[in-house]
Design a protein around this motif. Structure first.
Motif, PDB file in Angstrom:
ATOM      1  N   ASN A 105       0.825  -1.069   0.056  1.00 22.36           N
ATOM      2  CA  ASN A 105       0.138   0.099   0.062  1.00 22.36           C
ATOM      3  C   ASN A 105       0.749   1.237  -0.026  1.00 22.36           C
ATOM      4  OD1 ASN A 105       1.061   0.086   2.575  1.00 22.36           O
ATOM      5  ND2 ASN A 105      -1.105  -0.218   3.749  1.00 22.36           N
ATOM      6  N   ASP A 106       2.279   1.098   0.062  1.00 23.73           N
ATOM      7  CA  ASP A 106       3.128   2.214  -0.145  1.00 23.73           C
ATOM      8  C   ASP A 106       2.830   3.466   1.187  1.00 23.73           C
ATOM      9  OD1 ASP A 106       4.325   1.560  -2.282  1.00 23.73           O
ATOM     10  OD2 ASP A 106       3.175   2.722  -3.581  1.00 23.73           O
ATOM     11  N   ASN A 107       2.466   2.923   2.390  1.00 22.65           N
ATOM     12  CA  ASN A 107       2.115   3.906   3.455  1.00 22.65           C
ATOM     13  C   ASN A 107       3.471   3.716   4.221  1.00 22.65           C
ATOM     14  OD1 ASN A 107      -0.333   4.426   3.020  1.00 22.65           O
ATOM     15  ND2 ASN A 107      -1.465   2.482   3.912  1.00 22.65           N
ATOM     16  N   CYS A 108       4.436   4.415   3.981  1.00 22.44           N
ATOM     17  CA  CYS A 108       5.712   4.404   4.231  1.00 22.44           C
ATOM     18  C   CYS A 108       6.442   5.625   3.846  1.00 22.44           C
ATOM     19  CB  CYS A 108       6.444   3.259   4.469  1.00 22.44           C
ATOM     20  SG  CYS A 108       7.607   2.889   5.851  1.00 22.44           S
ATOM     21  N   LYS A 159       3.007   8.142  -0.055  1.00 25.14           N
ATOM     22  CA  LYS A 159       1.786   8.248  -0.456  1.00 25.14           C
ATOM     23  C   LYS A 159       1.504   9.439  -1.095  1.00 25.14           C
ATOM     24  CE  LYS A 159      -0.119   8.066   3.580  1.00 25.14           C
ATOM     25  NZ  LYS A 159       1.321   8.342   4.510  1.00 25.14           N
ATOM     26  N   ASP A 160       2.335  10.676  -0.620  1.00 21.17           N
ATOM     27  CA  ASP A 160       2.118  11.857  -1.433  1.00 21.17           C
ATOM     28  C   ASP A 160       3.647  12.837  -1.507  1.00 21.17           C
ATOM     29  OD1 ASP A 160       1.615  14.543  -2.368  1.00 21.17           O
ATOM     30  OD2 ASP A 160       0.158  14.792  -0.896  1.00 21.17           O
ATOM     31  N   ILE A 161       4.212  12.377  -2.725  1.00 15.64           N
ATOM     32  CA  ILE A 161       5.675  12.866  -3.018  1.00 15.64           C
ATOM     33  C   ILE A 161       5.615  14.198  -3.221  1.00 15.64           C
ATOM     34  CG2 ILE A 161       6.449  10.478  -3.631  1.00 15.64           C
ATOM     35  CD1 ILE A 161       6.163  11.258  -6.457  1.00 15.64           C
ATOM     36  N   SER A 162       4.454  14.927  -3.246  1.00 15.36           N
ATOM     37  CA  SER A 162       4.582  16.263  -3.706  1.00 15.36           C
ATOM     38  C   SER A 162       4.809  17.040  -2.078  1.00 15.36           C
ATOM     39  CB  SER A 162       3.247  16.838  -4.260  1.00 15.36           C
ATOM     40  OG  SER A 162       2.221  16.793  -3.266  1.00 15.36           O
ATOM     41  N   LEU A 163       4.522  16.306  -0.997  1.00 13.35           N
ATOM     42  CA  LEU A 163       4.765  17.125   0.075  1.00 13.35           C
ATOM     43  C   LEU A 163       6.312  17.304   0.428  1.00 13.35           C
ATOM     44  CD1 LEU A 163       2.482  14.853   2.356  1.00 13.35           C
ATOM     45  CD2 LEU A 163       1.982  16.956   1.789  1.00 13.35           C
TER      46      LEU A 163
END
Length: 65
Positions: A16-19, A39-43
């Motif tokens: 799930n890529d939650n890391c 999960k959000d590489i724009s952060l």
């Protein structure tokens, strides 16, 4: 979400890529390890000296932790 080949997802992420993702080699930032939310590489990312990252990985790699 676009993945770049020089970023590596933590082995604990599962499916799930939650890391986190890390980038340990970056010619524009020598001696720096970059980490970001998978999960959000724009952060915004976290940047730490490579020696500090190595110490962190060594510490959390101990089974008693």
């Amino acid at each position: 979400m676009t993945r770049q080949s020089d970023w590596h997802i933590s082995s604990y992420s599962g499916t799930n890529d939650n890391c986190v993702e890390v980038k340990v080699m970056d010619a524009s930032l020598p001696g720096v390890v970059r980490a970001r939310d998978s999960k959000d590489i724009s952060l915004p990312e976290v940047r730490v000296p490579a020696a500090a990252w190595g110490a962190f990985v060594a510490y959390v790699s101990h089974p008693e932790i």
